[in-house]
Design a protein around this motif. Structure first.
Motif, PDB file in Angstrom:
ATOM      1  N   ALA A   1       0.827  -1.206   0.000  1.00  0.00           N
ATOM      2  CA  ALA A   1       0.000   0.000   0.000  1.00  0.00           C
ATOM      3  C   ALA A   1       0.864   1.259   0.000  1.00  0.00           C
ATOM      4  CB  ALA A   1      -0.931  -0.006   1.212  1.00  0.00           C
ATOM      5  N   LEU A   2       2.019   1.181   0.671  1.00  0.00           N
ATOM      6  CA  LEU A   2       2.912   2.335   0.749  1.00  0.00           C
ATOM      7  C   LEU A   2       3.444   2.727  -0.626  1.00  0.00           C
ATOM      8  CD1 LEU A   2       4.631   4.368   2.392  1.00  0.00           C
ATOM      9  CD2 LEU A   2       6.346   2.564   2.601  1.00  0.00           C
ATOM     10  N   VAL A   3       3.807   1.730  -1.427  1.00  0.00           N
ATOM     11  CA  VAL A   3       4.429   2.034  -2.720  1.00  0.00           C
ATOM     12  C   VAL A   3       3.430   2.068  -3.872  1.00  0.00           C
ATOM     13  CG1 VAL A   3       6.633   1.094  -2.003  1.00  0.00           C
ATOM     14  CG2 VAL A   3       4.988  -0.397  -3.146  1.00  0.00           C
ATOM     15  N   ASP A   4       2.194   1.641  -3.614  1.00  0.00           N
ATOM     16  CA  ASP A   4       1.201   1.565  -4.686  1.00  0.00           C
ATOM     17  C   ASP A   4       0.614   2.950  -4.955  1.00  0.00           C
ATOM     18  OD1 ASP A   4      -0.517   0.712  -6.627  1.00  0.00           O
ATOM     19  OD2 ASP A   4      -1.985  -0.158  -5.242  1.00  0.00           O
ATOM     20  N   THR A   5       1.411   3.797  -5.574  1.00  0.00           N
ATOM     21  CA  THR A   5       0.981   5.152  -5.903  1.00  0.00           C
ATOM     22  C   THR A   5       1.510   5.505  -7.280  1.00  0.00           C
ATOM     23  OG1 THR A   5       1.137   7.489  -5.282  1.00  0.00           O
ATOM     24  CG2 THR A   5       3.006   6.096  -4.720  1.00  0.00           C
ATOM     25  N   GLN A   6       0.717   6.230  -8.037  1.00  0.00           N
ATOM     26  CA  GLN A   6       1.167   6.601  -9.376  1.00  0.00           C
ATOM     27  C   GLN A   6       2.286   7.631  -9.318  1.00  0.00           C
ATOM     28  OE1 GLN A   6      -1.934   7.974 -11.946  1.00  0.00           O
ATOM     29  NE2 GLN A   6      -0.626   8.095 -13.743  1.00  0.00           N
ATOM     30  N   TYR A   7       2.197   8.532  -8.343  1.00  0.00           N
ATOM     31  CA  TYR A   7       3.222   9.550  -8.177  1.00  0.00           C
ATOM     32  C   TYR A   7       3.651   9.579  -6.717  1.00  0.00           C
ATOM     33  CZ  TYR A   7       1.091  11.065 -12.548  1.00  0.00           C
ATOM     34  OH  TYR A   7       0.568  11.099 -13.820  1.00  0.00           O
ATOM     35  N   GLY A   8       4.943   9.607  -6.493  1.00  0.00           N
ATOM     36  CA  GLY A   8       5.458   9.661  -5.128  1.00  0.00           C
ATOM     37  C   GLY A   8       6.759  10.430  -5.073  1.00  0.00           C
ATOM     38  N   ILE A   9       7.231  10.655  -3.850  1.00  0.00           N
ATOM     39  CA  ILE A   9       8.484  11.368  -3.643  1.00  0.00           C
ATOM     40  C   ILE A   9       9.450  10.444  -2.924  1.00  0.00           C
ATOM     41  CG2 ILE A   9       9.611  13.329  -2.537  1.00  0.00           C
ATOM     42  CD1 ILE A   9       7.908  14.139  -4.863  1.00  0.00           C
ATOM     43  N   LEU A  10      10.622  10.279  -3.487  1.00  0.00           N
ATOM     44  CA  LEU A  10      11.674   9.449  -2.921  1.00  0.00           C
ATOM     45  C   LEU A  10      12.744  10.363  -2.343  1.00  0.00           C
ATOM     46  CD1 LEU A  10      12.656   6.399  -2.856  1.00  0.00           C
ATOM     47  CD2 LEU A  10      13.999   6.979  -4.885  1.00  0.00           C
ATOM     48  N   SER A  11      13.227  10.045  -1.143  1.00  0.00           N
ATOM     49  CA  SER A  11      14.305  10.830  -0.549  1.00  0.00           C
ATOM     50  C   SER A  11      15.443   9.912  -0.130  1.00  0.00           C
ATOM     51  CB  SER A  11      13.804  11.637   0.656  1.00  0.00           C
ATOM     52  OG  SER A  11      13.377  10.768   1.686  1.00  0.00           O
TER      53      SER A  11
ATOM     54  N   ASP B   1      20.863  11.791   2.931  1.00  0.00           N
ATOM     55  CA  ASP B   1      20.763  13.217   2.646  1.00  0.00           C
ATOM     56  C   ASP B   1      19.318  13.552   2.284  1.00  0.00           C
ATOM     57  OD1 ASP B   1      21.061  15.829   1.998  1.00  0.00           O
ATOM     58  OD2 ASP B   1      22.483  15.544   0.357  1.00  0.00           O
ATOM     59  N   PRO B   2      18.466  13.753   3.293  1.00  0.00           N
ATOM     60  CA  PRO B   2      17.040  13.999   3.025  1.00  0.00           C
ATOM     61  C   PRO B   2      16.768  15.320   2.337  1.00  0.00           C
ATOM     62  CG  PRO B   2      17.527  14.251   5.367  1.00  0.00           C
ATOM     63  CD  PRO B   2      18.755  13.675   4.733  1.00  0.00           C
ATOM     64  N   SER B   3      17.799  16.161   2.153  1.00  0.00           N
ATOM     65  CA  SER B   3      17.588  17.419   1.441  1.00  0.00           C
ATOM     66  C   SER B   3      17.443  17.203  -0.058  1.00  0.00           C
ATOM     67  CB  SER B   3      18.752  18.383   1.706  1.00  0.00           C
ATOM     68  OG  SER B   3      19.968  17.893   1.147  1.00  0.00           O
TER      69      SER B   3
ATOM     70  N   ARG C   1      16.680  16.275  -6.797  1.00  0.00           N
ATOM     71  CA  ARG C   1      16.463  17.720  -6.732  1.00  0.00           C
ATOM     72  C   ARG C   1      16.488  18.175  -5.275  1.00  0.00           C
ATOM     73  NH1 ARG C   1      14.149  19.926 -11.162  1.00  0.00           N
ATOM     74  NH2 ARG C   1      15.138  21.816 -10.305  1.00  0.00           N
ATOM     75  N   ASP C   2      16.882  19.415  -5.064  1.00  0.00           N
ATOM     76  CA  ASP C   2      16.761  19.974  -3.723  1.00  0.00           C
ATOM     77  C   ASP C   2      15.303  19.947  -3.298  1.00  0.00           C
ATOM     78  OD1 ASP C   2      19.442  20.478  -3.437  1.00  0.00           O
ATOM     79  OD2 ASP C   2      19.316  22.597  -3.982  1.00  0.00           O
ATOM     80  N   ALA C   3      15.057  19.586  -2.042  1.00  0.00           N
ATOM     81  CA  ALA C   3      13.690  19.552  -1.544  1.00  0.00           C
ATOM     82  C   ALA C   3      13.105  20.952  -1.427  1.00  0.00           C
ATOM     83  CB  ALA C   3      13.656  18.852  -0.187  1.00  0.00           C
ATOM     84  N   VAL C   4      13.964  21.934  -1.163  1.00  0.00           N
ATOM     85  CA  VAL C   4      13.524  23.317  -0.980  1.00  0.00           C
ATOM     86  C   VAL C   4      14.293  24.211  -1.951  1.00  0.00           C
ATOM     87  CG1 VAL C   4      13.328  25.238   0.639  1.00  0.00           C
ATOM     88  CG2 VAL C   4      13.038  22.877   1.456  1.00  0.00           C
ATOM     89  N   ALA C   5      13.576  25.095  -2.623  1.00  0.00           N
ATOM     90  CA  ALA C   5      14.228  26.018  -3.565  1.00  0.00           C
ATOM     91  C   ALA C   5      15.051  27.050  -2.809  1.00  0.00           C
ATOM     92  CB  ALA C   5      13.175  26.716  -4.422  1.00  0.00           C
ATOM     93  N   SER C   6      16.177  27.433  -3.388  1.00  0.00           N
ATOM     94  CA  SER C   6      17.012  28.487  -2.832  1.00  0.00           C
ATOM     95  C   SER C   6      16.978  29.688  -3.761  1.00  0.00           C
ATOM     96  CB  SER C   6      18.456  27.997  -2.651  1.00  0.00           C
ATOM     97  OG  SER C   6      19.006  27.582  -3.895  1.00  0.00           O
ATOM     98  N   GLU C   7      17.280  30.844  -3.218  1.00  0.00           N
ATOM     99  CA  GLU C   7      17.272  32.073  -4.013  1.00  0.00           C
ATOM    100  C   GLU C   7      18.685  32.627  -4.121  1.00  0.00           C
ATOM    101  OE1 GLU C   7      15.164  36.476  -3.881  1.00  0.00           O
ATOM    102  OE2 GLU C   7      14.017  34.706  -3.282  1.00  0.00           O
TER     103      GLU C   7
END
Length: 239
Positions: free
Chosen positions: A43-53, A57-59, A95-101
């Motif tokens: 059930a955890l992985v049964d998704t059409q779209y997900g985010i892998l970290s 390095d969780p960033s 990709r970075d999890a958070v955008a930087s400026e």
């Protein structure tokens, strides 16, 4: 893996270069789980779209599609099961999890070089770029020759500018107080290079291949109250 396009013309030796693209990335995980938890894991992985970290390095994150999740065991009564999970990363990069400026960077020269995104190892296309002030016209070129430019003179001011959205290819009039908030559409003022549009490509330093970064060259006609800002999530090749 790079997918290349070869343009061949009768009478010319070899082929003409065309922009290449990175293929999507496949990540295969083999997970050992108690059979009692098998349904929960699926059930955890049964998704059409997900985010892998990354645990280390969780960033850094990557959007994925589930290709398959196949459990295996020797007997139905096995206490433990193995599940082979195949994930596809369509963007082919972390990709970075958070955008930087980046910036504001004061533009004081007709042609000015800007270094940014130290450590990137994959191209970035979905950045937001804001240029404010009285610059007349501009052209922004990355280290691989991809360009972003105005199609005519821009009557800017010290408090307004042009914001380009790389994710949509649109451009907007915005205010300096809120540079990422569109005020009016100005997409007719912007043109981009072919072969995938504008991007920031990792620059290779031959003397130190481990030192990679983005490099852009900005050309403007005038430099009155001109500042550049970039909002971006860095990209890193998946090893």
């Amino acid at each position: 893996v790079r997918e290349r396009t070869e343009v061949k013309v009768p009478g010319y030796d070899g082929y003409f270069r065309a922009p290449s693209t990175r293929d999507s990335k496949t990540i295969v995980l083999r997970v050992k789980t108690p059979q009692a938890n098998l349904e929960t894991l699926l059930a955890l992985v049964d998704t059409q779209y997900g985010i892998l970290s990354r645990t280390s390095d969780p960033s850094r994150v990557a959007s994925f599609d589930l290709a398959s999740a196949v459990p295996s065991g020797e007997f139905p009564s096995d206490e433990w099961m193995y599940v082979t999970i195949t994930l596809m990363v369509p963007g082919a990069a972390w990709r970075d999890a958070v955008a930087s400026e980046v910036g504001p960077i004061t533009i004081a020269n007709p042609t000015q070089t800007i270094d940014l995104l130290a450590g990137i190892s994959a191209p970035v296309r979905d950045m937001d770029i804001y240029l404010r002030g009285v610059f007349g016209e501009f052209q922004l070129t990355d280290s691989a020759g991809h360009w972003l430019r105005t199609t005519g003179a821009w009557a800017g001011s010290a408090t307004t500018g042009l914001m380009f959205s790389g994710s949509t290819g649109q451009a907007f009039l915005t205010n300096n107080a809120a540079p990422w908030t569109p005020v009016a559409d100005r997409s007719n003022m912007i043109d981009v290079s072919g072969g995938g549009g504008f991007r920031i490509t990792p620059l290779l330093d031959a003397s130190n291949p481990g030192d990679r970064r983005g490099r852009m060259s900005l050309t403007t006609l005038t430099q009155t109250n001109v500042e550049l800002r970039v909002r971006v999530k860095s990209a890193y090749a998946i090893q």
